[in-house]
Design an enzyme around this catalytic site. Structure first.
Site, PDB file in Angstrom:
ATOM      1  CB  SER A  80      -3.829   3.925  -6.436  1.00 36.42           C
ATOM      2  OG  SER A  80      -5.048   4.185  -7.188  1.00 36.42           O
ATOM      3  CE1 TYR A 105      -2.529   9.274  -7.610  1.00 35.31           C
ATOM      4  CE2 TYR A 105      -3.454   7.267  -8.693  1.00 35.31           C
ATOM      5  CZ  TYR A 105      -3.316   8.083  -7.872  1.00 35.31           C
ATOM      6  OH  TYR A 105      -3.705   7.764  -6.537  1.00 35.31           O
TER       7      TYR A 105
END
Length: 197
Positions: free
Chosen positions: A139, A152
């Site tokens: 990401s 995350y």
């Protein structure tokens, strides 16, 4: 590029980015193995529809990517893995001092640890075949941080680090490992792309 004769395993692939990747690999001729934590008739029907549309073999194997044994079983049950796409992921947003422990544990397990376990199970298959590709869907948060996304961001940074280690350990072999670091993705756009003909 044709991937005819190759088998691709994609975690978290019964919707969204994972399904889009599975479709493109099938379009390129790869046999595909879809995955999520469910095991519903519609999951298997989705695999059957890919097989029919692209003329490849497509299967669905349910496995919970929060569990190490399930991650490894997913790969071994597939029986072959030329291309591994570690895509499974979840998200939860909260300040660090309010972040639920169970959410932290689940995100680290699914978003990062699962990639370690699937890669560990897949590398011997790739070495035996003399060829392999590992693609980790990290990401933009694997490169920079945002507030309230501690688990995350930590997991995606870890995914980038795992990618580098895997690439170094396979550098003298015909096996590569790369990370893709997407930014925000529109769910509706992904849905449309996944179903276009």
């Amino acid at each position: 590029m044709s991937f005819a004769g190759k088998t691709a395993l994609i975690t978290g692939s019964n919707s969204g980015i994972g399904l889009g990747i599975a479709r493109e690999l099938a379009r390129a001729g790869a046999d595909v193995v879809l995955n999520s934590f469910t095991d519903r008739p519609e999951d298997h029907a989705l695999a059957a529809s890919l097989a029919e549309e692209f003329g490849v073999t497509a299967r669905y194997i349910g496995a919970d990517m929060s569990k190490a044994a399930d991650c490894r079983r997913f790969v071994t049950d597939a029986g072959r893995c030329d291309i591994l796409v570690n895509n499974a992921g979840i998200q939860f947003v909260a300040p660090i001092d309010e972040f639920p422990v169970e959410k932290w544990d689940a995100i680290i397990a699914i978003n990062m640890s699962s990639a370690f376990h699937t890669t560990a199970a897949a590398l011997p298959m790739m070495r035996k075949a003399g060829w392999g590709r590992v693609v980790n869907i990290a990401s933009a948060h694997g490169l920079t941080a945002s507030p309230y996304k501690s688990a995350y961001v930590a997991a995606k940074h870890g995914m980038v680090g795992l990618t580098k280690v895997t690439a170094l350990e396979t550098a003298q072999e015909p096996i590569t490992c790369n990370a893709v670091c997407p930014g925000y993705v529109s769910v509706s756009y992904t849905h449309l792309r996944a179903h276009e003909t």
